[in-house]
Design a protein around this motif. Structure first.
Motif, PDB file in Angstrom:
ATOM      1  N   LEU A 251       0.847  -1.201   0.000  1.00 46.01           N
ATOM      2  CA  LEU A 251       0.000   0.000   0.000  1.00 46.01           C
ATOM      3  C   LEU A 251       0.882   1.251   0.000  1.00 46.01           C
ATOM      4  O   LEU A 251       0.678   2.181  -0.790  1.00 46.01           O
ATOM      5  N   MET A 252       1.894   1.252   0.861  1.00 47.06           N
ATOM      6  CA  MET A 252       2.725   2.455   0.972  1.00 47.06           C
ATOM      7  C   MET A 252       3.499   2.709  -0.327  1.00 47.06           C
ATOM      8  O   MET A 252       3.681   3.858  -0.735  1.00 47.06           O
ATOM      9  N   GLU A 253       3.921   1.627  -0.997  1.00 49.88           N
ATOM     10  CA  GLU A 253       4.610   1.825  -2.289  1.00 49.88           C
ATOM     11  C   GLU A 253       3.684   2.476  -3.302  1.00 49.88           C
ATOM     12  O   GLU A 253       4.084   3.336  -4.076  1.00 49.88           O
ATOM     13  N   ARG A 254       2.433   2.055  -3.292  1.00 52.12           N
ATOM     14  CA  ARG A 254       1.470   2.641  -4.243  1.00 52.12           C
ATOM     15  C   ARG A 254       1.191   4.102  -3.888  1.00 52.12           C
ATOM     16  O   ARG A 254       1.085   4.954  -4.764  1.00 52.12           O
ATOM     17  N   LEU A 255       1.093   4.383  -2.605  1.00 50.79           N
ATOM     18  CA  LEU A 255       0.849   5.779  -2.205  1.00 50.79           C
ATOM     19  C   LEU A 255       2.017   6.662  -2.626  1.00 50.79           C
ATOM     20  O   LEU A 255       1.844   7.827  -2.996  1.00 50.79           O
ATOM     21  N   ALA A 256       3.213   6.075  -2.579  1.00 52.72           N
ATOM     22  CA  ALA A 256       4.411   6.841  -2.945  1.00 52.72           C
ATOM     23  C   ALA A 256       4.393   7.256  -4.408  1.00 52.72           C
ATOM     24  O   ALA A 256       5.105   8.177  -4.815  1.00 52.72           O
ATOM     25  N   GLN A 257       3.586   6.570  -5.235  1.00 51.72           N
ATOM     26  CA  GLN A 257       3.537   6.904  -6.668  1.00 51.72           C
ATOM     27  C   GLN A 257       2.476   7.962  -6.984  1.00 51.72           C
ATOM     28  O   GLN A 257       2.315   8.353  -8.134  1.00 51.72           O
ATOM     29  N   LEU A 258       1.748   8.381  -5.977  1.00 46.82           N
ATOM     30  CA  LEU A 258       0.704   9.394  -6.205  1.00 46.82           C
ATOM     31  C   LEU A 258       1.362  10.780  -6.284  1.00 46.82           C
ATOM     32  O   LEU A 258       2.533  10.925  -5.934  1.00 46.82           O
ATOM     33  N   PRO A 259       0.613  11.806  -6.718  1.00 44.58           N
ATOM     34  CA  PRO A 259       1.227  13.135  -6.813  1.00 44.58           C
ATOM     35  C   PRO A 259       1.949  13.509  -5.519  1.00 44.58           C
ATOM     36  O   PRO A 259       1.451  13.257  -4.419  1.00 44.58           O
ATOM     37  N   ARG A 260       3.102  14.135  -5.671  1.00 43.55           N
ATOM     38  CA  ARG A 260       3.968  14.410  -4.512  1.00 43.55           C
ATOM     39  C   ARG A 260       3.356  15.400  -3.532  1.00 43.55           C
ATOM     40  O   ARG A 260       3.846  15.556  -2.413  1.00 43.55           O
ATOM     41  N   ASP A 261       2.321  16.119  -3.956  1.00 47.84           N
ATOM     42  CA  ASP A 261       1.752  17.096  -3.017  1.00 47.84           C
ATOM     43  C   ASP A 261       0.756  16.460  -2.040  1.00 47.84           C
ATOM     44  O   ASP A 261       0.194  17.130  -1.189  1.00 47.84           O
ATOM     45  N   MET A 262       0.548  15.150  -2.152  1.00 45.32           N
ATOM     46  CA  MET A 262      -0.420  14.510  -1.250  1.00 45.32           C
ATOM     47  C   MET A 262       0.152  14.469   0.174  1.00 45.32           C
ATOM     48  O   MET A 262       1.351  14.281   0.367  1.00 45.32           O
ATOM     49  N   VAL A 263      -0.746  14.630   1.138  1.00 43.93           N
ATOM     50  CA  VAL A 263      -0.341  14.512   2.545  1.00 43.93           C
ATOM     51  C   VAL A 263      -1.325  13.567   3.231  1.00 43.93           C
ATOM     52  O   VAL A 263      -2.537  13.802   3.196  1.00 43.93           O
ATOM     53  N   PHE A 264      -0.786  12.508   3.818  1.00 47.83           N
ATOM     54  CA  PHE A 264      -1.646  11.571   4.545  1.00 47.83           C
ATOM     55  C   PHE A 264      -1.341  11.664   6.033  1.00 47.83           C
ATOM     56  O   PHE A 264      -0.235  12.022   6.441  1.00 47.83           O
ATOM     57  N   PHE A 265      -2.359  11.306   6.794  1.00 44.80           N
ATOM     58  CA  PHE A 265      -2.235  11.309   8.250  1.00 44.80           C
ATOM     59  C   PHE A 265      -2.934  10.053   8.752  1.00 44.80           C
ATOM     60  O   PHE A 265      -3.968   9.669   8.223  1.00 44.80           O
ATOM     61  N   THR A 266      -2.358   9.391   9.768  1.00 41.77           N
ATOM     62  CA  THR A 266      -3.016   8.180  10.248  1.00 41.77           C
ATOM     63  C   THR A 266      -2.952   8.081  11.768  1.00 41.77           C
ATOM     64  O   THR A 266      -2.508   9.012  12.445  1.00 41.77           O
ATOM     65  N   GLN A 267      -3.388   6.941  12.305  1.00 41.15           N
ATOM     66  CA  GLN A 267      -3.288   6.685  13.749  1.00 41.15           C
ATOM     67  C   GLN A 267      -2.459   5.411  13.905  1.00 41.15           C
ATOM     68  O   GLN A 267      -2.685   4.443  13.193  1.00 41.15           O
ATOM     69  N   ILE A 268      -1.553   5.427  14.840  1.00 43.79           N
ATOM     70  CA  ILE A 268      -0.590   4.324  14.909  1.00 43.79           C
ATOM     71  C   ILE A 268      -0.132   4.128  16.351  1.00 43.79           C
ATOM     72  O   ILE A 268      -0.164   5.077  17.144  1.00 43.79           O
ATOM     73  N   THR A 269       0.307   2.917  16.691  1.00 50.58           N
ATOM     74  CA  THR A 269       0.869   2.740  18.033  1.00 50.58           C
ATOM     75  C   THR A 269       2.354   3.126  18.000  1.00 50.58           C
ATOM     76  O   THR A 269       3.006   3.084  16.950  1.00 50.58           O
TER      77      THR A 269
END
Ligand code: B12
Ligand code: SF4
Length: 509
Positions: A251-269
């Motif tokens: 998933l993260m590799e695919r997200l890395a191929q999206l436009p560089r201006d994208m910003v994601f935020f998540t919840q993590i331990t």
């Protein structure tokens, strides 16, 4: 299926409306996606934008109201008004799942959906049209392959700062203050990568470059889990964990191929800090920040919340710094009012938050949420001798009108409720003082970005802190006016040029 002549309304209740919303409430657009075409296009109302106009309801319409504990009371009010106008009233969401009878008694529900709505919603609508509605439906825990994508074309234009896309549901942990592992399960249900990416592309085409990954825990497989399965020579478990982990990286590799201006935020331990490869993949994927449940800064506090997998003291500072070193900003979430807290805990927490370099922080007061271990213990400890506000026992605190709701519920061994509240407020004031925000804003690349950071920090503080912890109603309404005023200019900072022609990155063979 035959065409059904009724309008389906979906309403997200809120007792406050700001005109502009921070994050799109995902359930509205998922249920819209699950609404069969034969029922027409659902009418969506998010009351964090503006109040629901009940006059638009016609007799025979169906209204779906989604409630969590905090907005249940307003949800019930809408339910009663809707039923008076002849609409069929259906409740769903975490709170309705936990207290289905309450929606019937106080919200005038015709039906309540427990659990996930993705699969059961079309059946409910069909039964409503046929006049065969059941009192309660159990939507269960839907497999990840059957999660329904959101219908983003129904988003009102220009009203939200962040889109929201879910990549995983459920969490293997068992924190005492959290209901997720009990309602959504401890088995992570990871959504197909293609489905996640398609939705993100859809949002980016519409000009959203900020997307919250509405996940319970983005790091569902830890190194400890893998080592344990290996030690136990539990090969099927090991394979399962490795597959889940590999899918995260995919998933993260695919997200890395999206436009560089994208910003994601998540919840993590916090455990993710053990895994440099994972954090690096997050950075490459433009997952620029994560809410990390720090909860407490002392070992005693962590024991109070069954979170012994977290770190305390200096180890905690280092653990949080590791996120920053790998380019992932932290929104630290801290809880005050734990039995082991002392007056000195407040200052110590603020200091650790500062030293650990967290970019944003929230300081919440321990609230017994239904469905949690804490709630069950608290309810039991009160026995029959429960304090009431009006005629409502505090074990049903969500039914107490907002202005009269106590701020602190469980009695504390050494501090009064007012002391906990005022000390919590003082920590918010300290963390979000202008000099501190300005210092933290140096993580941004330009003066414009720094100013934006200041504005957003102030908005965050007003929307979250004042309303929750202020006892004085003048201060609450001042905070709300402020939030309304700065919400609009803040939203503009999040808008991107739409890319209607954007296509999904090609998957490697
Ligand atoms: C992302 C998230 C957030 C985000 C974004 C919120 C937003 N605007 O969307 C942020 C970080 C801002 C946030 C904040 C808070 N959150 Co939150 N959040 C979540 C999380 C992780 C996912 C929610 C989500 O979008 N899921 C995806 C959608 C599709 O799923 P869903 O909402 O569950 O809806 C499904 C079903 O419930 C059902 N359904 C829902 N509504 C309806 C209605 C009808 C009619 C029907 C038929 C079905 C139905 O069908 C849907 C599809 O299957 C949940 C955890 C969880 N697993 O639910 C916690 C959760 C909802 N949050 C929680 C809490 C406590 C909070 C805060 C109070 C935290 C705090 N102390 O500040 C605030 C409150 C903010 C607010 N006023 O709403 C609790 C709520 C507990 C409770 N009993 O109410 C949860 C369950 C997590 C927990 N720790 O227990 N949250
Ligand atoms: S790690 Fe987070 S989502 Fe998981 S049980 Fe604890 S608080 Fe809930």
């Amino acid at each position: 299926m035959v065409t059904i002549h009724m309008t389906v309304h979906l309403v997200n209740p809120s007792h406050l409306s700001f005109g502009v919303g921070v994050i799109t409430p995902r359930w509205l657009f998922v249920l819209a996606g699950a609404t069969p075409n034969s029922c027409g296009v659902p009418v969506i109302t998010d009351e964090t934008l503006e109040p629901f106009a009940v006059e638009q309801l016609k007799s025979g319409d169906v209204i779906g109201i989604g409630i969590h504990t905090g907005n249940a009371l307003r949800g019930y009010e809408i339910g009663r008004l809707a039923r008076e106008r002849g609409a069929t009233v259906v409740f769903g969401g975490i709170h309705a799942t936990l207290y289905p009878d309450e929606s019937h008694e106080l919200g005038a529900a015709h039906a309540v959906v427990k659990g996930d709505g993705d699969v059961v919603w079309p059946r409910v609508l069909n039964d409503a049209a046929q006049g065969t509605l059941q009192r309660v439906y159990d939507g269960g825990r839907v497999d990840a392959e059957r999660f329904v994508p959101a219908r983003w074309e129904l988003l009102p234009q220009g009203r939200y700062m962040w889109g929201s896309v879910q990549t995983v549901r459920g969490c293997p942990k068992h924190c005492s203050f959290c209901s997720v592992w009990r309602t959504d399960g401890q088995k992570p249900r990871q959504r197909r990568v293609d489905s996640v990416v398609d939705e993100i592309i859809d949002l980016r085409r519409r000009g959203f470059r900020f997307v919250a990954l509405a996940d319970d825990n983005f790091y569902p497989v830890t190194k400890t889990d893998l080592a344990m399965a290996e030690r136990q020579k539990n090969m099927p478990r090991l394979e399962e964990l490795r597959a889940l982990r590999a899918e995260r990286f995919e998933l993260m590799e695919r997200l890395a191929q999206l436009p560089r201006d994208m910003v994601f935020f998540t919840q993590i331990t916090m455990e993710a800090a053990e895994d440099g490869a994972f954090l690096d993949a997050m950075r490459r994927a433009n997952i620029k920040g994560a809410l990390v449940g720090v909860e407490a800064v002392t070992p005693e506090g962590l024991k109070d919340v069954y979170k012994s997998f977290n770190y305390a003291g200096e180890a905690l500072v280092n653990q949080l710094k590791t996120f920053r070193e790998h380019g992932v900003h932290v929104l630290g979430s801290f809880i005050f009012g734990l039995p082991s807290d002392r007056p000195s805990t407040f200052g110590a927490t603020a200091e650790i938050a500062e030293r650990a370099g967290v970019t944003f922080a929230q300081f919440v007061m321990l609230t017994p949420y239904p469905g949690t271990v804490d709630f069950a213990a608290w309810e039991k400890s009160l026995g029959a001798d429960v304090t009431r506000v009006g005629d409502i026992p505090i074990t049903r605190h969500w039914l107490i009108p907002q202005a009269q709701r106590p701020k602190v519920y469980a009695s504390h061994p050494v501090m009064s409720p007012d002391e906990i509240r005022s000390r919590t407020q003082a920590v918010w004031d300290r963390f979000y003082s202008l000099p501190q925000i300005w210092r933290r804003s140096s993580c941004t690349p330009s003066l414009r970005a720094r100013l934006a950071f200041v504005l957003i920090s102030k908005l965050y503080r007003q929307m979250y802190a004042n309303t929750g912890i202020a006892t004085d109603s003048a201060r609450v309404s001042r905070a709300n006016r402020w939030a309304r005023l700065i919400a609009k200019p803040c939203r503009r900072l999040f808008v991107a040029r739409p890319i209607p022609t954007l296509v999904a990155p090609v998957r490697d063979a």
